[in-house]
Enzyme design. Sequence first.
Site, PDB file in Angstrom:
ATOM      1  N   SER A   1       0.831  -1.201   0.000  1.00  0.00           N
ATOM      2  CA  SER A   1       0.000   0.000   0.000  1.00  0.00           C
ATOM      3  C   SER A   1       0.864   1.250   0.000  1.00  0.00           C
ATOM      4  O   SER A   1       1.967   1.268   0.562  1.00  0.00           O
ATOM      5  CB  SER A   1      -0.856  -0.008   1.271  1.00  0.00           C
ATOM      6  OG  SER A   1      -1.468   1.240   1.459  1.00  0.00           O
TER       7      SER A   1
ATOM      8  N   TYR B   1      -2.352  -1.301  10.916  1.00  0.00           N
ATOM      9  CA  TYR B   1      -2.583  -1.801   9.556  1.00  0.00           C
ATOM     10  C   TYR B   1      -1.400  -1.432   8.649  1.00  0.00           C
ATOM     11  O   TYR B   1      -0.819  -2.291   7.971  1.00  0.00           O
ATOM     12  CB  TYR B   1      -3.886  -1.225   8.972  1.00  0.00           C
ATOM     13  CG  TYR B   1      -3.902  -1.244   7.468  1.00  0.00           C
ATOM     14  CD1 TYR B   1      -4.128  -2.435   6.788  1.00  0.00           C
ATOM     15  CD2 TYR B   1      -3.632  -0.094   6.724  1.00  0.00           C
ATOM     16  CE1 TYR B   1      -4.095  -2.474   5.399  1.00  0.00           C
ATOM     17  CE2 TYR B   1      -3.595  -0.121   5.341  1.00  0.00           C
ATOM     18  CZ  TYR B   1      -3.827  -1.311   4.683  1.00  0.00           C
ATOM     19  OH  TYR B   1      -3.778  -1.343   3.307  1.00  0.00           O
TER      20      TYR B   1
ATOM     21  N   LYS C   1       1.871  -3.732   6.633  1.00  0.00           N
ATOM     22  CA  LYS C   1       2.350  -3.680   5.243  1.00  0.00           C
ATOM     23  C   LYS C   1       3.861  -3.451   5.227  1.00  0.00           C
ATOM     24  O   LYS C   1       4.586  -4.066   4.440  1.00  0.00           O
ATOM     25  CB  LYS C   1       1.619  -2.582   4.458  1.00  0.00           C
ATOM     26  CG  LYS C   1       0.138  -2.847   4.260  1.00  0.00           C
ATOM     27  CD  LYS C   1      -0.127  -4.126   3.470  1.00  0.00           C
ATOM     28  CE  LYS C   1      -1.596  -4.466   3.330  1.00  0.00           C
ATOM     29  NZ  LYS C   1      -1.837  -5.824   2.839  1.00  0.00           N
TER      30      LYS C   1
HETATM   31  C1  UD1 Z   1      -6.272   4.424   3.548  1.00  0.00           C
HETATM   32  C2  UD1 Z   1      -4.831   4.094   3.296  1.00  0.00           C
HETATM   33  C3  UD1 Z   1      -4.707   2.901   2.404  1.00  0.00           C
HETATM   34  C4  UD1 Z   1      -5.545   1.771   2.940  1.00  0.00           C
HETATM   35  C5  UD1 Z   1      -6.968   2.205   3.023  1.00  0.00           C
HETATM   36  C6  UD1 Z   1      -7.784   1.036   3.564  1.00  0.00           C
HETATM   37  C7  UD1 Z   1      -3.354   6.055   3.215  1.00  0.00           C
HETATM   38  C8  UD1 Z   1      -2.763   7.134   2.372  1.00  0.00           C
HETATM   39  N1  UD1 Z   1      -4.181   5.200   2.589  1.00  0.00           N
HETATM   40  O1  UD1 Z   1      -6.781   5.020   2.402  1.00  0.00           O
HETATM   41  O2  UD1 Z   1      -3.376   2.487   2.360  1.00  0.00           O
HETATM   42  O3  UD1 Z   1      -5.424   0.660   2.089  1.00  0.00           O
HETATM   43  O4  UD1 Z   1      -7.045   3.314   3.904  1.00  0.00           O
HETATM   44  O5  UD1 Z   1      -8.976   1.421   4.096  1.00  0.00           O
HETATM   45  O6  UD1 Z   1      -3.123   5.963   4.387  1.00  0.00           O
HETATM   46  N2  UD1 Z   1     -13.013  10.620   3.351  1.00  0.00           N
HETATM   47  C9  UD1 Z   1     -14.017  11.489   3.682  1.00  0.00           C
HETATM   48  N3  UD1 Z   1     -15.188  10.976   4.188  1.00  0.00           N
HETATM   49  C10 UD1 Z   1     -15.391   9.641   4.352  1.00  0.00           C
HETATM   50  C11 UD1 Z   1     -14.346   8.744   3.995  1.00  0.00           C
HETATM   51  C12 UD1 Z   1     -13.166   9.269   3.495  1.00  0.00           C
HETATM   52  O7  UD1 Z   1     -13.872  12.711   3.559  1.00  0.00           O
HETATM   53  O8  UD1 Z   1     -16.458   9.243   4.834  1.00  0.00           O
HETATM   54  C13 UD1 Z   1     -11.762  11.161   2.799  1.00  0.00           C
HETATM   55  C14 UD1 Z   1     -10.546  10.786   3.623  1.00  0.00           C
HETATM   56  O9  UD1 Z   1     -10.338  11.737   4.649  1.00  0.00           O
HETATM   57  C15 UD1 Z   1      -9.453  10.789   2.551  1.00  0.00           C
HETATM   58  C16 UD1 Z   1     -10.184  10.348   1.292  1.00  0.00           C
HETATM   59  O10 UD1 Z   1     -11.556  10.570   1.534  1.00  0.00           O
HETATM   60  O11 UD1 Z   1      -8.973  12.087   2.352  1.00  0.00           O
HETATM   61  C17 UD1 Z   1      -9.968   8.874   0.991  1.00  0.00           C
HETATM   62  O12 UD1 Z   1     -10.263   8.113   2.142  1.00  0.00           O
HETATM   63  P1  UD1 Z   1     -10.358   6.531   2.138  1.00  0.00           P
HETATM   64  O13 UD1 Z   1     -11.209   6.089   0.994  1.00  0.00           O
HETATM   65  O14 UD1 Z   1     -10.743   6.098   3.506  1.00  0.00           O
HETATM   66  O15 UD1 Z   1      -8.895   6.042   1.795  1.00  0.00           O
HETATM   67  P2  UD1 Z   1      -7.491   6.434   2.496  1.00  0.00           P
HETATM   68  O16 UD1 Z   1      -7.688   6.850   3.883  1.00  0.00           O
HETATM   69  O17 UD1 Z   1      -6.771   7.349   1.574  1.00  0.00           O
END
Ligand code: UD1
Length: 342
Positions: A125, A150, A154
């Site tokens: 990841s 988590y 990795k």
């Molecule tokens: C993270 C990890 C990734 C992991 C994944 C598994 C990092 C960079 N990435 O992805 O390695 O495999 O989790 O779950 O650490 N968001 C919102 N509202 C929501 C959900 C998400 O605003 O309800 C935003 C988050 O703050 C983020 C983006 O959307 O900025 C993506 O979030 P998400 O889909 O959870 O993935 P990551 O956190 O990037």
Amino acid sequence: MKILVTGGTGYIGSHTVVELQKQNFEVVIVDNLSNSQAEVVDSIEKITGIRPHFEEFDLVNRELTEAFFKKHNDIKGVIHFAAFKAVGESVEKPLMYYRNNLVSLMNILESMISNGIPNLVFSSSCTVYGQPDELPVSEKAPIKKAESPYGNTKQISEEILTDTIHSSSVNAIALRYFNPIGAHDSALIGELPLGVPNNLVPFITQTAIGLRKQLSVFGEDYNTPDGTAIRDYIHVVDLAKAHVVAVKRMIENKMKNSFEVFNLGTGNGYSVLDVIKSFERVSGLPLNYKIVGRRPGDVEQVWADPAWSNEELGWKAERSLDEMNASAWKWEQVYRGKNSSK
Ligand code: UD1
């Protein structure tokens, strides 16, 4: 040629099984169904016309793992997806994460060695980079201290692989995924989070379909053009195809080192608001969302430099953000339409 796909009924695993079958590989799936459903095997068969062999057991069990490998010692390569992946849950239950994600990897490696199976593709990841100092982030960027158990699994897994390839005949490729989203064009397989989704796109599609009231956007005070966090979203089918390329590279002895690492991203960074706008555009629906505070542990911005994987693997992510959202939305609608009780 027989390939073992662990976690093959899961989100990325199932899409990879389809792509392997399309390239005439014989696929054996091992999954303990802890976060997926056996019906996925039926869906894979509907898409490709070929039913993959499926065995349900837990790769944390040493004896079962060794017995499986003994029986299938004609396997040419292993693609290891089976792992827990919820960042928040890993903070609550670190030992559960370390045991599940690390013991299964060690069991697989031991059985690969004892049964003379040389090739392993591992699901890593971009989380290993933390908040990179330079963007886009290449494979040469330093590994930062993990933000969660988590993420640490990795990092430790990559170290286990580095050490193991030095002392054995096993070769490994670690694929560092950025943010996989979307679903298969058939809408027969896709992402099926249990309970309330942690990830952005499943939360968006579940909000749009009426399962969730409102999406919370975590933070608008990041140092980014619109203030929301930036990620490199990649279509799951593009991601799946890279696994087929990686496994072929190993089988055809094209590796330059016995442990190789590749970024799997598009090279484009999109903010949370960009993703929402794209979703609204392709679905034609306004999304109910509100801005809330930052989510602890989130990095501000990360996107891939995919040059090395483009060049060395001859692979490139092709699908746009709109295509990713359109396929995720189609999947959500088809799935809920068929399964109105869920
Ligand atoms: C993270 C990890 C990734 C992991 C994944 C598994 C990092 C960079 N990435 O992805 O390695 O495999 O989790 O779950 O650490 N968001 C919102 N509202 C929501 C959900 C998400 O605003 O309800 C935003 C988050 O703050 C983020 C983006 O959307 O900025 C993506 O979030 P998400 O889909 O959870 O993935 P990551 O956190 O990037």
